[in-house]
Design a protein around this motif. Structure first.
Motif: not given
Length: 348
Positions: A40-48
């Motif tokens: 659920a929060i993978a893309s938020a981490v990927s984009t910093r």
């Protein structure tokens, strides 16, 4: 009978299997928190937009809120879980079959977590429970009309997530085409944070109801209560499952974040918003229509769709292929494990 915590604990002395069922439900929910929730929060981490630590903390909080909150809004997913299998018949054997299903699901979840594969914990549970029901009542143990919602949900999450990911990316690119890049990134960071919270809420809503349903099914069988469509969850069970999912997210989330957010595709901030928003839409529609979908499927399909919107070469299809194989193998493997363990337990 009103199923308060005091009633449950008082009955546990007469039905020791109840404590075993509750322990397994907690175990399978913790594994879900470690393997499914981080998506659920993978893309938020990927984009910093968020650091892994902050993202996991947010996911843990909103998983908790989502499970409790959505249960008061809609129990459509729980209704599907209750009605897709038939555990009627010998109550003792039914409880053994249910225990076997959860043990198989936990084992598969640990295996996938160890290798960093974001396999669907909910689908492993569904497959295991189905295998246990077949071991108990043969093919009559599967209610095909309800079980088809699982297939619809799987197709919808994969195809819908991918298409929405591509379409949402194009829409955001059009809307931000004349916006200063630095300002656009600031807006996207805020939107990404909001989407991460919404996704964690919806993950708790989706997966939480599945695991609570199995727990309540076991309790109902032990008490000799009606098991068809019983979706009146006691608050104490909601809190226990919510806490277990949040704990799993905090303990094991970083390994899955690396596979989805860092290895599969590289995203810019606006693409992260597109992926998260697409996943929010997919999960919300599924939750309201009673389709038990996987957050892993929805999130990963959306991320791949966003990456493919520029070029299919931007997606690391080797990582994606490994994930797809894990998903494909989940149903037969967990179904067989659930069936075999149930048969073994019923022979003892």
């Amino acid at each position: 009978m009103e199923l308060t915590l005091s009633v449950f604990l008082s009955q546990a002395g007469d039905h020791p299997v109840l404590l075993g069922i509750l322990a397994l439900v907690i175990g399978v929910t913790i594994i879900s928190g470690a393997t499914d929730a981080p998506n659920a929060i993978a893309s938020a981490v990927s984009t910093r937009c968020l650091t892994p630590g902050t993202a996991l903390a947010l996911a843990a909080v909103f998983n908790f809120v989502g499970l409790v909150g959505m249960t008061y809004i809609s129990t459509a997913v729980a209704h599907t879980m209750f009605n897709m299998v038939d555990f009627s018949g010998n109550t003792h054997q039914a409880l053994l079959a249910l225990i076997a299903a959860m043990i198989g699901s936990i084992g598969w979840g640990v295996f996938c977590w160890f290798w960093g594969i974001p396999a669907s914990k909910s689908h492993s549970l569904i497959a295991g429970v189905t295998g246990g029901a077949i071991a108990l009542n043969g093919l009559a143990g599967v209610v095909l009309s309800e079980w088809m919602l699982v297939i619809y949900g799987m197709v919808f999450s994969l195809v819908g997530g991918f298409i929405l990911g591509m379409a949402t990316t194009k829409i955001i690119e059009f809307l931000f085409s004349r916006v200063n890049r630095q300002r656009g990134n600031k807006v996207c960071m805020v939107l990404q944070d909001i989407c991460a919270c919404a996704l964690s809420f919806l993950h708790g809503a989706q997966d939480g109801q599945k695991f609570m349903s199995i727990g309540l099914l076991g309790i109902a069988l032990a008490f000799g209560m009606e098991t068809s469509g019983a979706t009146d969850f006691p608050l104490w069970l909601m809190i226990i499952c919510s806490a277990a999912m949040s704990l799993g997210t905090l303990l094991g989330g970083k390994r899955i974040i690396k596979s989805v957010a860092m290895d599969m595709v590289s995203l810019e901030k606006y693409q992260g918003v597109a992926a998260s928003l697409s996943t929010v839409i997919t999960l919300f529609v599924a939750s309201m229509t009673g389709m038990p979908v996987s957050t892993s499927h929805c999130s990963t399909a959306s991320i791949m769709g966003v990456g493919a919107s520029k070029s299919f070469r931007r997606v690391n299809w080797g990582v994606a292929r490994r994930m797809v194989w894990a998903w494909v193998l989940t149903f037969p493997c967990c179904g067989f494990i659930g069936w075999a363990l149930a048969k073994l337990f019923m022979m003892l």
